[in-house]
Scaffold this motif. Sequence first.
Motif, short mmCIF file in Angstrom:
data_model
loop_
_atom_site.label_atom_id
_atom_site.label_comp_id
_atom_site.label_asym_id
_atom_site.label_seq_id
_atom_site.Cartn_x
_atom_site.Cartn_y
_atom_site.Cartn_z
N ALA A 1 5.25 145.23 6.43
CA ALA A 1 4.87 144.37 5.30
C ALA A 1 4.60 145.20 4.05
CB ALA A 1 3.65 143.53 5.65
N VAL A 2 3.93 146.33 4.19
CA VAL A 2 3.64 147.20 3.05
C VAL A 2 4.93 147.76 2.47
CG1 VAL A 2 2.58 149.39 2.39
CG2 VAL A 2 1.30 147.77 3.78
N ILE A 3 5.85 148.16 3.30
CA ILE A 3 7.12 148.69 2.83
C ILE A 3 7.92 147.62 2.11
CG2 ILE A 3 9.36 149.60 3.58
CD1 ILE A 3 7.81 151.16 5.75
N ILE A 4 7.98 146.42 2.68
CA ILE A 4 8.72 145.32 2.06
C ILE A 4 8.12 144.95 0.71
CG2 ILE A 4 9.28 142.85 2.27
CD1 ILE A 4 9.64 143.38 5.30
N MET A 5 6.79 144.87 0.63
CA MET A 5 6.15 144.55 -0.65
C MET A 5 6.39 145.63 -1.69
SD MET A 5 2.60 142.58 0.25
CE MET A 5 2.12 143.48 1.72
N GLY A 6 6.39 146.87 -1.27
CA GLY A 6 6.68 147.97 -2.20
C GLY A 6 8.08 147.87 -2.75
N VAL A 7 9.03 147.57 -1.89
CA VAL A 7 10.43 147.41 -2.34
C VAL A 7 10.54 146.23 -3.30
CG1 VAL A 7 12.77 146.82 -1.56
CG2 VAL A 7 11.42 148.54 -0.32
N VAL B 1 9.15 147.24 -6.76
CA VAL B 1 10.10 148.10 -7.46
C VAL B 1 11.29 147.29 -7.97
CG1 VAL B 1 11.72 150.02 -7.17
CG2 VAL B 1 9.40 150.19 -6.27
N ALA B 2 11.83 146.38 -7.15
CA ALA B 2 12.95 145.54 -7.56
C ALA B 2 12.55 144.61 -8.71
CB ALA B 2 13.47 144.73 -6.38
N GLY B 3 11.36 144.03 -8.64
CA GLY B 3 10.87 143.15 -9.71
C GLY B 3 10.73 143.88 -11.04
N VAL B 4 10.19 145.09 -10.99
CA VAL B 4 10.04 145.88 -12.21
C VAL B 4 11.42 146.23 -12.78
CG1 VAL B 4 9.26 148.11 -13.12
CG2 VAL B 4 7.75 146.77 -11.65
N ALA B 5 12.37 146.58 -11.91
CA ALA B 5 13.72 146.91 -12.37
C ALA B 5 14.39 145.70 -13.02
CB ALA B 5 14.56 147.42 -11.20
N VAL B 6 14.23 144.51 -12.43
CA VAL B 6 14.80 143.30 -13.01
C VAL B 6 14.15 143.00 -14.35
CG1 VAL B 6 14.95 140.78 -12.73
CG2 VAL B 6 15.55 142.28 -10.84
N MET B 7 12.84 143.15 -14.44
CA MET B 7 12.13 142.89 -15.69
C MET B 7 12.60 143.83 -16.80
SD MET B 7 8.01 142.52 -16.50
CE MET B 7 7.67 143.14 -14.92
N ILE B 8 12.79 145.09 -16.48
CA ILE B 8 13.27 146.06 -17.47
C ILE B 8 14.70 145.69 -17.89
CG2 ILE B 8 13.99 148.47 -17.76
CD1 ILE B 8 11.52 149.24 -16.07
N GLY B 9 15.52 145.26 -16.94
CA GLY B 9 16.88 144.85 -17.25
C GLY B 9 16.92 143.63 -18.17
N VAL B 10 16.07 142.64 -17.91
CA VAL B 10 16.03 141.44 -18.75
C VAL B 10 15.57 141.80 -20.15
CG1 VAL B 10 14.80 139.25 -19.09
CG2 VAL B 10 15.73 139.81 -16.86
N ILE B 11 14.53 142.62 -20.27
CA ILE B 11 14.05 143.03 -21.59
C ILE B 11 15.13 143.78 -22.35
CG2 ILE B 11 12.40 144.53 -22.78
CD1 ILE B 11 10.36 143.73 -20.60
N ALA B 12 15.82 144.69 -21.67
CA ALA B 12 16.89 145.45 -22.33
C ALA B 12 18.02 144.53 -22.77
CB ALA B 12 17.42 146.52 -21.37
#
Length: 122
Positions: free
Chosen positions: A23-29, A32-43
């Motif tokens: 569960a900890v590994i899945i939440m960490g992934v 990270v994926a959410g932050v990457a998507v957010m940066i992509g949308v902002i860009a």
Amino acid sequence: MNQGLAEDRTGSESGTPKALLAAVIIMGVMIVAGVAVMIGVIAHRVMHPHQGVALEASSTNGFTRLALPLAEGEHITNVTARGDGMMAVTLGRPGSERVLLWNPNAGKVVAELDFGSVAGAP
């Protein structure tokens, strides 16, 4: 001498349940994926700014006259006042419709919903 203070940990190095570790590994992934998507949308939004509907405004005799740019053959079909002070203006022409969310206090269109053309229409 084991006096019952520690559990027998055969086959496990840390004693952490495997489900908790997964569960900890899945939440960490996911973080990270959410932050990457957010940066992509902002860009994307920075590189491709949304061009809103422009209103022509002219101030004469103490009041402001706003001219809503209509496409050829387009006309206002409905105007609805909202509780938040904005107005929903429905524009129509043969084969398509759109709704503008207009803020009269600011004198600008806040959002536009374009329904596009009807299937089979020219």
